[in-house]
Write a protein that holds these residues in place. Structure first.
Motif, short mmCIF file in Angstrom:
data_model
loop_
_atom_site.label_atom_id
_atom_site.label_comp_id
_atom_site.label_asym_id
_atom_site.label_seq_id
_atom_site.Cartn_x
_atom_site.Cartn_y
_atom_site.Cartn_z
N UNK A 276 0.77 -1.07 0.11
CA UNK A 276 -0.04 -0.07 -0.10
C UNK A 276 1.20 1.40 0.14
N UNK B 94 -0.07 4.01 2.42
CA UNK B 94 0.44 3.88 3.89
C UNK B 94 2.10 3.83 4.05
N UNK B 95 2.72 3.69 3.00
CA UNK B 95 4.12 3.51 2.98
C UNK B 95 5.05 4.72 3.11
N UNK B 96 4.31 6.01 2.91
CA UNK B 96 4.87 7.12 2.85
C UNK B 96 4.48 8.04 3.98
N UNK B 97 5.32 9.01 4.54
CA UNK B 97 4.70 9.72 5.85
C UNK B 97 3.81 10.91 4.91
N UNK B 98 2.48 10.77 5.31
CA UNK B 98 1.77 11.79 4.59
C UNK B 98 2.20 13.28 4.82
N UNK C 16 5.26 14.53 4.50
CA UNK C 16 6.66 15.02 3.81
C UNK C 16 6.42 15.15 2.30
N UNK D 13 14.96 10.08 2.05
CA UNK D 13 15.16 9.42 3.36
C UNK D 13 16.48 8.53 3.68
N UNK D 14 16.47 7.56 2.78
CA UNK D 14 17.51 6.33 2.93
C UNK D 14 18.96 7.05 2.82
N UNK E 94 19.80 10.39 3.53
CA UNK E 94 19.89 10.72 4.71
C UNK E 94 20.37 9.86 5.88
N UNK E 95 20.07 8.91 6.02
CA UNK E 95 20.62 7.53 6.99
C UNK E 95 21.94 7.28 6.48
N UNK F 61 -0.59 13.19 -0.79
CA UNK F 61 -2.09 13.13 -1.30
C UNK F 61 -2.30 13.72 -2.71
N UNK G 242 12.64 5.36 -3.70
CA UNK G 242 13.04 5.32 -2.34
C UNK G 242 14.05 3.95 -2.19
#
Lengths: 285, 289
Positions: B106, B109-113, B115, B123-124, B126-127, B158, B172
């Protein structure tokens, strides 16, 4: 998207909600200004007794008259804002910090840590605020510190529980799993994906509760348990006015109206914020 | 398990006799044990795609999460280039984590709404210590790589469709140029047209990057499109497997009862016109149906 949102709601949306928000914003702004600049705004020293001017009616010299000791009501009201709001904000911050820390540890750690913390929370939740306040004051003596302590002790657990369930919900979201898989450590994942959402929810909760906390502070002060006379505070002022309730009812009505207005001003934006930011409601609109 | 023995290329990931159960209910961990995985063996080879087929609830997603180290097996081992992933520490773990990425089912659901697209993709990076100044640029090239326009960098989740968002998730997963990507039902929530487009993109990326895939799905048609080998899972076990998916296409699914049941389940779950509508874009004929 934004165009639709701006034009779709009925006219009632603008008149009631927006007006309510604007008015409460204005009231809160005025209250905060009164609290911050009390020494500059108040025309008299709020504790200065002038027995010649006892129970003076409203006049240009004393805008709201004077009380039974000739103290200027307007000045006491302004200084009272500082005492009441100061206590309420301090309580809110303490509750938020405690509730958030305990709740997020509980939710994020899960397992036995969570079970133990939650049982402790339930212990605290069983105490009614007033009973615990009376107990603490009985043991430690009267004073604002004990009232703040009592309110914080009886309220933090509710916040901790809510934050815990929020964090538990968030930590199982797929994007948090994805963030872990992307190489984020626990702290990074928490700060980046859980903290911002949890803190915004917590702020709404606290806003909703400010009015309720003000009622506690003023109520306990009215009973003579919190802020002590002669320090001006709304609850204290109502208590002071008890003897004159038949001859000069405005002495009790004015600080009472301030409490009413402040509670209302905090509750309206709290309600609106909740409606706006609650995703389940926002989606339905 | 006969197909997974014998001399072959060294495995990138080996799942060896892994078991996993969950406890249900009770304050301090209840007594009801539910076995989810009962001794699973799998082998993912470098640069190849292994399809893992199973009905929902058969434990295939749990296998995926175990391989990613998001959960721990009760017994058995998961090996990455011969080393047990749950014994890795420090730098070794970081390196392994970097090379194991995931695309979930999904995408919403797999992304922070909250950002913007570029931060999701970055994001990876950055880590793993990419300098802040380079993040946006790197994200942009990744976003272009998966076929999204470069002007969507600042859009929020969205504002994307499901297919576009899944591309973002793929970008990502690709950010760290991993050697292995887990695709957990990655096209299942998309419509037929989007499914074949994303599958094409994935096949293309596999050839370009040389990454190995473990593609988890309940739909054989999807796996036939992209997999090199196939394993079928049922009730926490691998019931049959094909080292070369072409063998399966020769044999036909009807010779394997579990497989035939799974295909039947997918077909009956869909309205008949769906098969005609996408014009056999994902062919079933090859499977001998």
């Amino acid at each position: 998207m934004s165009e639709i949102v701006l034009s779709a709601p009925a006219a009632g949306y603008f008149t009631s909600r927006r007006l309510g928000l604007a008015l409460s914003g204005l009231v809160i702004f005025c209250l905060v200004m009164m609290a911050l600049f009390a020494p500059q705004i108040a025309p008299y020293d709020p504790m200065e007794i002038d027995l010649d001017a006892r129970l003076a009616p409203m006049s240009p010299a004393h805008l709201l008259g004077t009380d039974h000791l000739g103290r200027d009501m307007a000045s006491r009201l302004v200084w009272g804002t500082r005492a009441s709001l100061g206590a309420v904000f301090l309580i809110a911050v303490l509750i938020m910090v405690t509730g958030f820390t305990v709740g997020s540890i509980s939710g994020f750690a899960g397992g036995r840590v969570d079970t133990v913390i939650m049982r402790v929370c339930e212990g605290f939740m069983t105490f009614p605020t007033f009973i615990l306040a009376l107990f603490l004051i009985g043991v430690l003596g009267t004073g604002m510190t004990n009232v703040i302590l009592a309110i914080v002790l009886t309220h933090w657990a509710w916040y901790a529980r809510i934050i815990r369930s929020l964090v538990m919900n968030l930590k199982n979201r797929t994007y948090v799993l994805a963030a872990k898989a992307a190489g984020g450590g626990r702290v990074k994942v928490f700060l980046r994906h859980i903290f911002p959402q949890a803190i915004s929810q917590l702020t709404i909760l606290a806003t909703l509760d400010l009015g309720h906390m003000l009622l506690h502070v003023s109520g306990l002060s009215f009973l003579g348990l919190g802020i002590q006379p002669p320090t001006p505070e709304w609850g204290v002022m109502i208590n002071d006015a008890r003897q004159q309730i038949w001859s000069n009812p405005e002495l009790a009505i004015i600080p009472g109206a301030m409490i009413f207005l402040t509670v209302l001003a905090f509750n309206i934006p709290g309600d609106i914020l909740r409606d706006r930011l609650d995703p389940s409601i926002a989606d339905a609109e | 398990m006969s197909a997974f023995t014998g001399k072959r290329a060294p495995a990138l990931i080996e799942v060896v006799n892994v078991r996993k159960s969950y406890r249900q209910g009770g304050l301090f961990g209840g007594k009801n044990k539910v076995d989810v995985i009962n001794g699973v063996d799998l082998r993912v080879e470098a640069g190849r795609c292994l399809g893992l087929l199973g009905a929902s609830g058969c434990g295939k997603s749990t296998v995926g999460r175990l391989i990613l180290g998001l959960e721990y097996p009760d017994s058995g081992r998961i090996l990455w280039k011969g080393g047990d992933i749950n014994a890795f520490g420090g730098e070794e773990r970081r390196l392994w984590r970097r090379n194991n990425q995931v695309v979930f089912q999904n995408s919403h659901g797999a992304v922070n709404p909250g950002l913007p697209a570029w931060k999701i993709v970055a994001e990876p990076l950055m880590n793993y210590g990419t300098p802040k100044g380079e993040l946006r640029g790197r994200a942009e090239s990744l976003i272009r790589d998966v076929g999204l326009p470069g002007d969507c960098l600042d859009k929020k989740p969205h504002q994307f469709s499901g297919g576009e968002l899944q591309r973002l998730c793929i970008a990502r997963a690709l950010a760290l140029a991993p050697e292995f990507i887990l695709l957990d039902e990655s096209v299942s929530s998309l419509d037929m047209a989007n499914q074949s487009v994303i599958l094409e993109l994935l096949a293309d990326l596999k050839n370009r990057t040389g990454a190995a895939f473990l593609f988890i799905s309940h739909d054989l048609r999807v796996l036939l499109n992209i997999s090199d080998s196939l394993a079928v899972m049922d009730e926490g076990r691998i019931t049959s497997s094909w080292d070369d998916i072409a063998d399966l296409e020769k044999e036909g699914v009807q010779y394997d009862p579990t497989l035939a049941r799974l295909v039947e389940a997918v077909l009956t779950a869909e309205p008949p016109e769906a098969h005609e509508a996408h014009g056999g874009g994902v062919p079933l004929e090859g499977a001998g149906i």
